[in-house]
Structure formats: structure tokens, C-alpha cells
Design an enzyme around this catalytic site. Structure first.
Site, PDB file in Angstrom:
ATOM      1  N   ASP A 127       1.049  -0.967  -0.488  1.00  0.00           N
ATOM      2  CA  ASP A 127       0.289   0.027   0.045  1.00  0.00           C
ATOM      3  C   ASP A 127       1.007   1.645   0.426  1.00  0.00           C
ATOM      4  O   ASP A 127       2.139   1.078   0.261  1.00  0.00           O
ATOM      5  CB  ASP A 127      -1.126   0.381   1.169  1.00  0.00           C
ATOM      6  N   SER A 128       0.340   2.126  -0.102  1.00  0.00           N
ATOM      7  CA  SER A 128       1.257   3.994  -0.328  1.00  0.00           C
ATOM      8  C   SER A 128       1.888   4.030   0.905  1.00  0.00           C
ATOM      9  O   SER A 128       2.869   4.790   1.431  1.00  0.00           O
ATOM     10  CB  SER A 128      -0.040   4.594  -1.029  1.00  0.00           C
ATOM     11  N   TYR A 163      -0.950   8.366  -2.222  1.00  0.00           N
ATOM     12  CA  TYR A 163      -0.525   8.416  -3.900  1.00  0.00           C
ATOM     13  C   TYR A 163      -1.768   9.082  -4.700  1.00  0.00           C
ATOM     14  O   TYR A 163      -1.590   9.156  -5.944  1.00  0.00           O
ATOM     15  CB  TYR A 163      -1.094   6.645  -4.243  1.00  0.00           C
ATOM     16  N   GLY A 164      -2.770   8.816  -3.833  1.00  0.00           N
ATOM     17  CA  GLY A 164      -4.337   9.825  -4.476  1.00  0.00           C
ATOM     18  C   GLY A 164      -4.201  10.940  -4.353  1.00  0.00           C
ATOM     19  O   GLY A 164      -5.135  11.727  -5.454  1.00  0.00           O
ATOM     20  N   CYS A 211      -3.454  -0.690  -1.819  1.00  0.00           N
ATOM     21  CA  CYS A 211      -4.383   0.410  -2.391  1.00  0.00           C
ATOM     22  C   CYS A 211      -5.147   0.530  -3.380  1.00  0.00           C
ATOM     23  O   CYS A 211      -4.909   0.275  -4.729  1.00  0.00           O
ATOM     24  CB  CYS A 211      -2.690   1.377  -2.590  1.00  0.00           C
ATOM     25  N   ASN A 212      -5.943   1.919  -2.900  1.00  0.00           N
ATOM     26  CA  ASN A 212      -6.999   1.471  -4.075  1.00  0.00           C
ATOM     27  C   ASN A 212      -6.765   2.823  -5.309  1.00  0.00           C
ATOM     28  O   ASN A 212      -7.211   2.062  -6.572  1.00  0.00           O
ATOM     29  CB  ASN A 212      -8.497   2.270  -3.990  1.00  0.00           C
ATOM     30  N   THR A 213      -5.873   3.375  -4.662  1.00  0.00           N
ATOM     31  CA  THR A 213      -5.432   4.353  -6.118  1.00  0.00           C
ATOM     32  C   THR A 213      -4.313   3.632  -6.961  1.00  0.00           C
ATOM     33  O   THR A 213      -5.031   3.509  -8.402  1.00  0.00           O
ATOM     34  CB  THR A 213      -4.701   5.675  -5.293  1.00  0.00           C
ATOM     35  N   GLU A 251      -5.153   9.445   9.323  1.00  0.00           N
ATOM     36  CA  GLU A 251      -3.802   9.469  10.088  1.00  0.00           C
ATOM     37  C   GLU A 251      -3.444  10.834  10.567  1.00  0.00           C
ATOM     38  O   GLU A 251      -2.849  10.723  11.726  1.00  0.00           O
ATOM     39  CB  GLU A 251      -2.947  10.329   8.611  1.00  0.00           C
ATOM     40  N   CYS A 297     -10.947   3.722  -0.318  1.00  0.00           N
ATOM     41  CA  CYS A 297      -9.719   3.771   0.543  1.00  0.00           C
ATOM     42  C   CYS A 297      -9.321   3.214   1.440  1.00  0.00           C
ATOM     43  O   CYS A 297     -10.386   2.931   2.171  1.00  0.00           O
ATOM     44  CB  CYS A 297      -9.175   4.973   0.998  1.00  0.00           C
ATOM     45  N   THR A 298      -8.446   2.347   1.519  1.00  0.00           N
ATOM     46  CA  THR A 298      -7.941   1.795   2.987  1.00  0.00           C
ATOM     47  C   THR A 298      -7.947   2.266   4.431  1.00  0.00           C
ATOM     48  O   THR A 298      -8.149   1.610   4.987  1.00  0.00           O
ATOM     49  CB  THR A 298      -6.262   1.344   3.054  1.00  0.00           C
ATOM     50  N   HIS A 299      -8.528   3.731   4.371  1.00  0.00           N
ATOM     51  CA  HIS A 299      -7.864   4.397   5.039  1.00  0.00           C
ATOM     52  C   HIS A 299      -9.447   4.753   5.656  1.00  0.00           C
ATOM     53  O   HIS A 299      -9.969   4.664   6.843  1.00  0.00           O
ATOM     54  CB  HIS A 299      -7.624   5.738   5.411  1.00  0.00           C
TER      55      HIS A 299
END
Lengths: 286, 286
Positions: B17-18, B49-50, B80-82, B159, B192-194
Site C-alpha cells: 500500500d502507499s 498516492y491518491g 491500495c485502491n489508487t 492519519e 480507500c483503505t483508510h
């Protein structure tokens, strides 16, 4: 000797930032020093620096300076507050050119304006964690109170392009500025190159008694003074050239640059982060 | 042949992932596949990355996969979705291992749940600009309406570690979710993983009629099915090993990982972005 001075005066000024924010500093530098040529590097592929560890910021900043060194600049301006706060001694040790950061000039100007009054600072997580502004003020006058607040959401908010009266902008700003509103600082340092783009909203929330300090002005004065003292100022009838390099695509850089610089930029080139890494390695081995 | 299959079954699963967000996917993978060994790479030095161009995301993602390839993984999961949205064909073309992204599994599950109802997607700027979710849903059923919203502030908000009932979180979420509240989607993909870390607040704003879809579950099922079909599942009495690599410092990674993974990680190593770049170059030249 005269020929050497002339060569050095003809050298460009290098400026770098983690991304586009440093263009607000470049803008002021060009107003002060219209005859100079500038090389700007925006490390947009690795932006932001402010949420990363000091070790990583130092490594990236060293690579940025090493890349700029290829153009034999007479001065390197670290427009990024985070890099100025955590990497300046290392950058100075590794650069042949004079290196000017944004923290000390801002602290000096803040003290000049504030007198005895408290000084507020907003900045990125890494900038505030470094305590660089507090230390810089204490080195000038240890009696001045400094209140610092990390404001990590402001960079993405500016990059998202929301207007300053957007409810989200006001909600986020109100949250960060609350402890500063209580202390009523005489001066509030906008300790990140993105923040001047929110100055109107910050000013409204802080009230007219607080002077908002954009470090760009102080930095431009320090650079001008340095060049003048050494006879390195370039005075020409026509405006100096500007070359920009971006580690993200040139198109994306050019598209977003206008907001920060106030006008279009024509000459933007992509430079890969692996090329920066290469430049960094050369510099360390040299 | 049997020996070869055994070797392949003993190979680890690579996940990247980013940054740290992909740990929410890793968590679900480990629940489904407790006997497997995992290698996780978080490119925290270059996160996010997004907000970057597709070209830059592709270059970074290729380097990430090339680095994971050193461990001869039996599957690489693009958490990572992006990166899944803009780089999957390139990653598949360059990887010897099966590459599983998060967009298609999420779209398939969304269609299964949604029936004919509209599907909402929130994601990063780059993910939404790529239109990857809309295309993936259209490939399954062209009649389903898909409403997508870019929500660039949600990653920095997670974050920053604000609680889900924080006024700033609610103000930002309300702003992004407004167009989705109007369309009342049957399913909302947390693209998005967040975002799963904001699921409670999102659920409250969207109401009980909207099913929130965390793609991690669907991805874990796809990986499990792939391994089972090929006889590559590793079944052991004890839990498999987890090794993590981070391009920002190991300390910072370990300190933040708990929130995403739900437990401490012991084995975190730093890997420099120049080593990733080297791995990427080897892969391109090979």
C-alpha cells in the site's frame, strides 16, 4: 577575481519545496530580485514532507539540494518549513552554496514585530515537533512566549482548492486556532508555505490585533541582503528566467502552479525521484 | 510437480500500500488465511498516492511490486485502491505472481449486495478520476447507477487520529457525503483503505439503508479462492509469520500500525526508496 564575481552573480538562485507551496516564496523572491534567474524544484511525487519522520525529510532534502547543485546556484533557498526545521545543518554541511532556510528569518521578523508580546506558530506535524521556531525565537530573546500548534489538515485543504469561506475550511481552522485565540499572540507565523493561501480566513478568526507573518518576505530580504553584501546581485533591464522541475508530472505541476505563483509557468520539466536519489548519492560520495 | 506445488504453497503472500492503510486489508487476509506468511510493504515515505498523477502512481506501484517479487510471493495483493485503479494492467504484465487488486472484488460484491439499487463510491482524487469502480460495475451490469465522490481530506483526517465524533470529522464527512445522501445508494464502497476507520461516522450520516462495503473482505475471499483452486493454501497449526517493510522509518511505522492492524507489529524493517527504485529498474530491464 572580478571575472569570478561576475560568473557567480550570473549564477541562478535555487529554490526547493516538498511540492508547490514553495512557489509562494519564489513569488516574493522574484518581486525582490527581478533580474535573477531561478531554478525551482518541487518534490511533488513525495509531497508532503510534514507528516514524515525527520530522517526521511533529511534524506529527501539532501537529494533536493544535490539536484539543485548541478546548476551551480549562488544561493539555495529551502522554501519548505519542514525541511528548514529538521534538516538545515545537514544541508549546509553538504552544499557549496549559501543555504537559506525559512525558520530563522521568520523568527527574527516575528521578534521585531512582536516586541515582548507572545508569538504564535502554526505548522506541519514535523515542523512543530522539531520545536525549531521556539528555539529560533529563544536564541534571539529567551523571555518571549511562543505558542505552537500543528495543523496537518491545512496542506491538503489548500491543495483541494476550497474557497476560504468554505464551512469545512472554517471548521478546521477554528479547531486549530482555538488555543491561539486564547493566548492572543501579537504575531502569528504562518509556518508552512501553503498557509498564506488561507491568510484571509486565519486573519478573520484571529482578529486585527494579531499580525499574520508570511515568512516569504523575510526570506526574500535575507537573500537580497546576502547577495548585495557580496556583490552578487544581478541587475538587468529584463526579468530573469524561471525553470521549474517537478518529480510528479510537469502537466500536473503547471496546472496547479498558478494558484501559488499568481501566473502561469511555461518551463516545467519532469525529473524522476530516482534521478534525485542519484544526485543525492553523488553528493554524499563526493 | 508435487514438490513444486509444495514450494509454491510455502511461498508468502505479498501485500503493498502507499502507507499504513493497507494494514486494514492485511488484517482481514490474516483472519481468512491464518497459516500463510505475509510480507507487507508500506511506501510511507511517498504516501499518499491518491493526490498524484497516474504516471507517478504507476511508477511507484511497479517499484513496490518489484520489491515484493524478491520474496517470490505466490500472490501479490495491491491493497491500495489508487494503485489498483490506475496501475493494475501494468502490474500484472510485470509480475510473475498472480496480482489481485481491490477494485474489482469490491465492485463484484457491491453488485451482489446492491441488486439493481444505485452504488456509491468514495475514494481518493486519483481513484475517482480513473473511474475504475464505475467501469468495473458496468462490466458486470451496465444498468446499475454508480455515484462517485472524491474525498481527499479523509486520509489525512484518519492519519491525524481524530475520534469519529470530532466536529471536524463530521463537518468534512457531511460535506463529502451530501450528494450521496441525496441518491440514497444501496451500497457505499469505502474505496480507500483508510476509510474503514471512519465507518461508524459514515454509517451514521448515511443511515441504516445504506450498506457500507469495506473491500478487504471481498479481496480476502478472492485470494483464498485462488489459492484453494490451485492447491496453494497453507494450512498449519501455528499462525504464519508477518514481515513488514516501510520506506519511512520502522519506528514511525510500528507506532502507527496498531490503529490499522489492531495489534502491535514486531518485525518492521526500513527499506530506502532508492532500493525500491533499484528493484523497479531491475524488473523493467529483466
Amino acid at each position: 577575481m572580478a571575472a569570478q564575481a561576475e560568473t557567480a552573480a550570473a549564477s541562478p538562485i535555487g529554490v526547493f519545496d516538498s511540492g508547490l507551496g514553495g512557489l509562494t516564496v519564489l513569488r516574493r523572491l522574484r518581486q525582490h530580485l527581478p533580474g535573477e534567474d531561478f531554478i525551482y524544484l518541487g518534490d511533488s511525487a513525495r509531497v508532503p514532507y510534514g507528516t514524515k519522520s525527520p530522517e526521511t525529510v533529511r534524506r529527501f532534502a539532501l537529494e533536493d539540494v544535490a539536484f539543485l547543485s548541478r546548476f551551480a546556484p549562488k544561493v539555495v533557498v529551502v522554501a519548505c518549513n519542514t525541511a528548514s526545521a529538521v534538516a538545515l545543518p545537514e544541508l549546509r554541511a553538504r552544499s557549496a552554496a549559501k543555504v537559506v532556510g525559512v525558520v530563522r528569518p521568520a523568527a527574527e521578523q516575528a521578534v521585531r514585530i512582536a516586541g515582548a508580546g507572545p508569538i504564535g506558530v502554526i505548522g506541519t506535524e514535523a515542523t512543530i515537533a522539531s520545536d525549531a521556531h521556539r528555539k529560533a525565537v529563544a536564541a534571539i530573546d529567551g523571555r518571549i512566549e511562543v505558542i505552537t500548534v500543528a495543523a496537518p489538515l491545512l496542506v491538503p485543504i489548500v491543495e483541494e482548492g476550497r474557497p476560504q469561506d468554505d464551512p469545512v475550511v472554517l471548521s478546521v481552522l477554528s479547531d486549530y486556532l482555538r488555543p491561539l485565540q486564547r493566548c492572543r499572540p501579537t504575531v502569528l507565523v504562518l509556518g508552512c508555505t501553503h498557509y498564506p493561501l488561507l491568510a484571509r480566513a486565519v486573519g478573520k478568526l484571529m482578529g486585527p490585533e494579531t499580525h499574520l507573518l508570511d515568512p516569504a518576505e523575510a526570506v526574500a530580504e535575507v537573500v537580497e541582503q546576502h547577495l548585495r553584501q557580496r556583490g552578487l546581485l544581478r541587475q538587468r533591464r529584463h526579468e530573469g528566467a524561471l525553470r521549474c522541475f517537478s518529480t510528479d508530472t510537469a502537466e500536473r505541476f503547471a496546472g496547479l502552479a498558478r494558484r501559488f505563483l499568481g501566473h502561469e509557468v511555461d518551463d516545467v520539466q519532469w525529473v524522476g525521484t530516482d534521478e534525485l536519489t542519484g544526485a543525492g548519492r553523488e553528493a554524499v560520495e563526493a
